[in-house]
Design a protein around this motif. Structure first.
Motif, PDB file in Angstrom:
ATOM      1  N   ASP A 285       0.813  -1.215   0.000  1.00  0.00           N
ATOM      2  CA  ASP A 285       0.000   0.000   0.000  1.00  0.00           C
ATOM      3  C   ASP A 285       0.848   1.267   0.000  1.00  0.00           C
ATOM      4  O   ASP A 285       0.317   2.367  -0.161  1.00  0.00           O
ATOM      5  CB  ASP A 285      -0.926   0.007   1.216  1.00  0.00           C
ATOM      6  CG  ASP A 285      -0.158  -0.004   2.525  1.00  0.00           C
ATOM      7  OD1 ASP A 285       0.668  -0.915   2.712  1.00  0.00           O
ATOM      8  OD2 ASP A 285      -0.384   0.888   3.358  1.00  0.00           O
ATOM      9  N   LYS A 286       2.163   1.121   0.162  1.00  0.00           N
ATOM     10  CA  LYS A 286       3.052   2.278   0.114  1.00  0.00           C
ATOM     11  C   LYS A 286       3.357   2.614  -1.348  1.00  0.00           C
ATOM     12  O   LYS A 286       3.979   1.823  -2.058  1.00  0.00           O
ATOM     13  CB  LYS A 286       4.360   1.997   0.858  1.00  0.00           C
ATOM     14  CG  LYS A 286       4.189   1.634   2.326  1.00  0.00           C
ATOM     15  CD  LYS A 286       3.688   2.810   3.131  1.00  0.00           C
ATOM     16  CE  LYS A 286       3.636   2.476   4.616  1.00  0.00           C
ATOM     17  NZ  LYS A 286       3.041   3.565   5.417  1.00  0.00           N
ATOM     18  N   VAL A 287       2.911   3.767  -1.784  1.00  0.00           N
ATOM     19  CA  VAL A 287       3.107   4.207  -3.165  1.00  0.00           C
ATOM     20  C   VAL A 287       4.042   5.411  -3.162  1.00  0.00           C
ATOM     21  O   VAL A 287       3.853   6.357  -2.390  1.00  0.00           O
ATOM     22  CB  VAL A 287       1.764   4.566  -3.829  1.00  0.00           C
ATOM     23  CG1 VAL A 287       1.987   5.065  -5.256  1.00  0.00           C
ATOM     24  CG2 VAL A 287       0.832   3.351  -3.821  1.00  0.00           C
ATOM     25  N   PHE A 288       5.010   5.390  -4.036  1.00  0.00           N
ATOM     26  CA  PHE A 288       6.060   6.408  -4.037  1.00  0.00           C
ATOM     27  C   PHE A 288       5.856   7.415  -5.163  1.00  0.00           C
ATOM     28  O   PHE A 288       5.283   7.088  -6.212  1.00  0.00           O
ATOM     29  CB  PHE A 288       7.435   5.742  -4.171  1.00  0.00           C
ATOM     30  CG  PHE A 288       7.829   4.948  -2.963  1.00  0.00           C
ATOM     31  CD1 PHE A 288       8.701   5.468  -2.016  1.00  0.00           C
ATOM     32  CD2 PHE A 288       7.321   3.667  -2.752  1.00  0.00           C
ATOM     33  CE1 PHE A 288       9.054   4.745  -0.895  1.00  0.00           C
ATOM     34  CE2 PHE A 288       7.668   2.936  -1.632  1.00  0.00           C
ATOM     35  CZ  PHE A 288       8.538   3.476  -0.701  1.00  0.00           C
ATOM     36  N   ASP A 289       6.358   8.611  -4.926  1.00  0.00           N
ATOM     37  CA  ASP A 289       6.378   9.637  -5.967  1.00  0.00           C
ATOM     38  C   ASP A 289       7.608   9.391  -6.837  1.00  0.00           C
ATOM     39  O   ASP A 289       8.739   9.450  -6.362  1.00  0.00           O
ATOM     40  CB  ASP A 289       6.441  11.034  -5.350  1.00  0.00           C
ATOM     41  CG  ASP A 289       6.476  12.119  -6.410  1.00  0.00           C
ATOM     42  OD1 ASP A 289       5.402  12.499  -6.893  1.00  0.00           O
ATOM     43  OD2 ASP A 289       7.595  12.566  -6.755  1.00  0.00           O
ATOM     44  N   ARG A 290       7.364   9.123  -8.096  1.00  0.00           N
ATOM     45  CA  ARG A 290       8.448   8.698  -8.978  1.00  0.00           C
ATOM     46  C   ARG A 290       9.531   9.753  -9.124  1.00  0.00           C
ATOM     47  O   ARG A 290      10.726   9.445  -9.119  1.00  0.00           O
ATOM     48  CB  ARG A 290       7.866   8.339 -10.351  1.00  0.00           C
ATOM     49  CG  ARG A 290       8.895   7.849 -11.351  1.00  0.00           C
ATOM     50  CD  ARG A 290       8.213   7.613 -12.682  1.00  0.00           C
ATOM     51  NE  ARG A 290       9.147   7.284 -13.747  1.00  0.00           N
ATOM     52  CZ  ARG A 290       8.828   7.277 -15.035  1.00  0.00           C
ATOM     53  NH1 ARG A 290       7.563   7.566 -15.401  1.00  0.00           N
ATOM     54  NH2 ARG A 290       9.740   6.991 -15.946  1.00  0.00           N
ATOM     55  N   ILE A 310       6.797   0.543  -6.383  1.00  0.00           N
ATOM     56  CA  ILE A 310       5.444   0.847  -6.828  1.00  0.00           C
ATOM     57  C   ILE A 310       5.277   2.360  -6.715  1.00  0.00           C
ATOM     58  O   ILE A 310       5.343   2.916  -5.616  1.00  0.00           O
ATOM     59  CB  ILE A 310       4.405   0.130  -5.956  1.00  0.00           C
ATOM     60  CG1 ILE A 310       4.600  -1.389  -6.014  1.00  0.00           C
ATOM     61  CG2 ILE A 310       2.984   0.499  -6.406  1.00  0.00           C
ATOM     62  CD1 ILE A 310       3.753  -2.160  -5.019  1.00  0.00           C
ATOM     63  N   THR A 311       5.123   3.034  -7.840  1.00  0.00           N
ATOM     64  CA  THR A 311       5.006   4.487  -7.838  1.00  0.00           C
ATOM     65  C   THR A 311       3.634   4.900  -8.363  1.00  0.00           C
ATOM     66  O   THR A 311       2.870   4.077  -8.900  1.00  0.00           O
ATOM     67  CB  THR A 311       6.090   5.147  -8.717  1.00  0.00           C
ATOM     68  OG1 THR A 311       5.712   5.049 -10.099  1.00  0.00           O
ATOM     69  CG2 THR A 311       7.452   4.500  -8.506  1.00  0.00           C
ATOM     70  N   ASN A 355      10.428   9.892   2.843  1.00  0.00           N
ATOM     71  CA  ASN A 355      10.011  11.222   2.373  1.00  0.00           C
ATOM     72  C   ASN A 355       9.575  11.218   0.903  1.00  0.00           C
ATOM     73  O   ASN A 355       8.982  12.187   0.442  1.00  0.00           O
ATOM     74  CB  ASN A 355      11.151  12.223   2.554  1.00  0.00           C
ATOM     75  CG  ASN A 355      11.416  12.542   4.014  1.00  0.00           C
ATOM     76  OD1 ASN A 355      10.583  12.280   4.875  1.00  0.00           O
ATOM     77  ND2 ASN A 355      12.585  13.096   4.292  1.00  0.00           N
ATOM     78  N   THR A 356       9.882  10.132   0.178  1.00  0.00           N
ATOM     79  CA  THR A 356       9.502  10.084  -1.236  1.00  0.00           C
ATOM     80  C   THR A 356       8.153   9.414  -1.449  1.00  0.00           C
ATOM     81  O   THR A 356       7.717   9.247  -2.596  1.00  0.00           O
ATOM     82  CB  THR A 356      10.569   9.339  -2.074  1.00  0.00           C
ATOM     83  OG1 THR A 356      10.596   7.952  -1.681  1.00  0.00           O
ATOM     84  CG2 THR A 356      11.942   9.946  -1.884  1.00  0.00           C
ATOM     85  N   LEU A 357       7.478   9.034  -0.367  1.00  0.00           N
ATOM     86  CA  LEU A 357       6.146   8.441  -0.518  1.00  0.00           C
ATOM     87  C   LEU A 357       5.179   9.475  -1.123  1.00  0.00           C
ATOM     88  O   LEU A 357       5.215  10.647  -0.768  1.00  0.00           O
ATOM     89  CB  LEU A 357       5.611   7.974   0.845  1.00  0.00           C
ATOM     90  CG  LEU A 357       6.263   6.695   1.386  1.00  0.00           C
ATOM     91  CD1 LEU A 357       5.904   6.493   2.844  1.00  0.00           C
ATOM     92  CD2 LEU A 357       5.814   5.496   0.561  1.00  0.00           C
TER      93      LEU A 357
END
Length: 358
Positions: A285-290, A310-311, A355-357
């Motif tokens: 469920d953790k989605v990152f900012d590409r 997973i972004t 911090n990139t989530l």
């Protein structure tokens, strides 16, 4: 477990190749290249060992291939080359039983001594199960200008056990790297091994086929290759079989999964052979900012970095060496994972990743 095949009433084992080489030489790219060109009707199995505890290569291989005829199993934590070889034997037996492959590729960690792996594969049991063919060692000849590599026991041993040596990344060579490689092999009396050159890990199937040249005499020579030729150097390297990890398969995964579900991520460390690793798993469920993720990955100073994330823009794999960071789209992955190998681990990396989530 019956995984042998009959040909003209003769039992033959599974054709097996070891693909080895030091950190960042392009082993993963080489195996991905082979998978893209494998015969469609063949079932292939890949047993991959990583120095880090998290394990990323399995996700990279599986996520980059939609071929249902490819089966991947990981042995994390550098344990493939441990003296007992028990984690490797368990994983190998399960993989062979499940996949029943037409070919098996084994990728030891770039920091693992391949002699122990070869000795296990040539014992009486596996001699009947496997048809051990060429051991292929990839090398980036540019590294021969760096004492850290040239005098590293594992680096030398990987070349000494090879049936085929492949100078990879030749498009990036700028000087006499190929000549230095030939001289290096000649000084260690392994110049008779087949030597090829390629780019982007593009191995030829012809380099895989044929009987393996590994035997007891070669094993003994390989173990002492570094010592025999570099005694004048004051430093030494030790094969650390006592990595900072545990092998209680009944306890550790449960504890890990509990930590992952409670916090959304977990961290694992390892060290040995003069390097350290830090790895993280993130719940699906953790989605990152590409964009911010890519900026962070480009800023990390490490010997090696592999990841699947997973972004918000999709699933991507990342592969970083001295030559830069590669990003490529993947079809799928179960969760985000990253493994970093460096001489020192930065304590800030974990918070920077969070911090990139998205």
């Amino acid at each position: 477990m019956n995984i042998n095949k009959m040909t003209d009433n003769k039992i033959i084992g599974v054709p097996t190749n070891i693909i080895t080489g030091f950190l960042g030489v392009g082993k993963t790219s080489a195996i991905l290249h082979l998978l893209k060109h494998k015969p469609e009707n063949e079932r292939w199995a890949i047993l991959v060992n990583e120095f880090g505890e998290i394990g990323v290569d399995g996700s990279l291989f599986s996520g980059d291939s939609s071929d249902a005829q490819v089966f991947v199993r990981e042995v994390p934590g550098g344990c493939m080359c441990c003296a007992s070889g028990l984690p490797m034997q368990i994983a190998l037996n399960q993989l062979l039983s499940h996949a029943k492959p037409d070919r098996l590729l084994i990728e030891p960690t770039g920091l693992g001594h391949p002699v122990e792996v070869l000795e296990l594969l040539t014992n009486n049991y596996y001699q009947e199960v496997l048809d051990l063919q060429k051991t292929v060692t990839l090398i980036d000849a540019r590294k021969l200008n760096d004492d850290k590599y040239r005098q590293h026991e594992t680096f030398v041993q990987q070349l000494a056990v090879a049936d085929v040596i492949v100078a990879n990344k030749t498009d990036l060579y700028e000087g006499n790297e190929q000549q230095l490689l030939e001289q290096f092999l000649a000084q260690r009396h392994i110049a008779e091994n087949a030597l090829h050159a390629t780019t982007h890990g593009q191995l030829s199937f012809a380099w895989l086929e044929g009987n393996a040249g590994f035997n007891a005499e070669k094993a003994e020579h390989s173990k002492h290759a570094h010592k025999d030729h570099d005694q004048e150097h004051s430093h030494s390297h030790h094969h650390d079989h006592e990595h900072d990890h545990h092998h209680d398969e009944q306890i550790r995964p449960l504890a890990s999964e509990q930590e992952l579900s409670e916090t959304g991520y977990l961290k694992a460390m390892n060290q040995g052979e003069g390097f350290k690793s830090a790895g993280w798993r993130f719940s699906p469920d953790k989605v990152f900012d590409r964009h911010t993720l890519l900026t962070l990955l480009l800023s990390i100073n490490a010997e090696r970095l592999k990841a699947v994330f997973i972004t918000a823009d999709g699933i991507f794999g990342y592969n970083a060496t001295d030559d830069g960071l590669q990003e490529y789209a993947l079809d799928e992955c179960l969760e985000s994972r990253i493994e970093i190998i460096a001489t020192e681990i930065d304590d800030n990396w974990e918070q920077q990743l969070l911090n990139t989530l998205a």
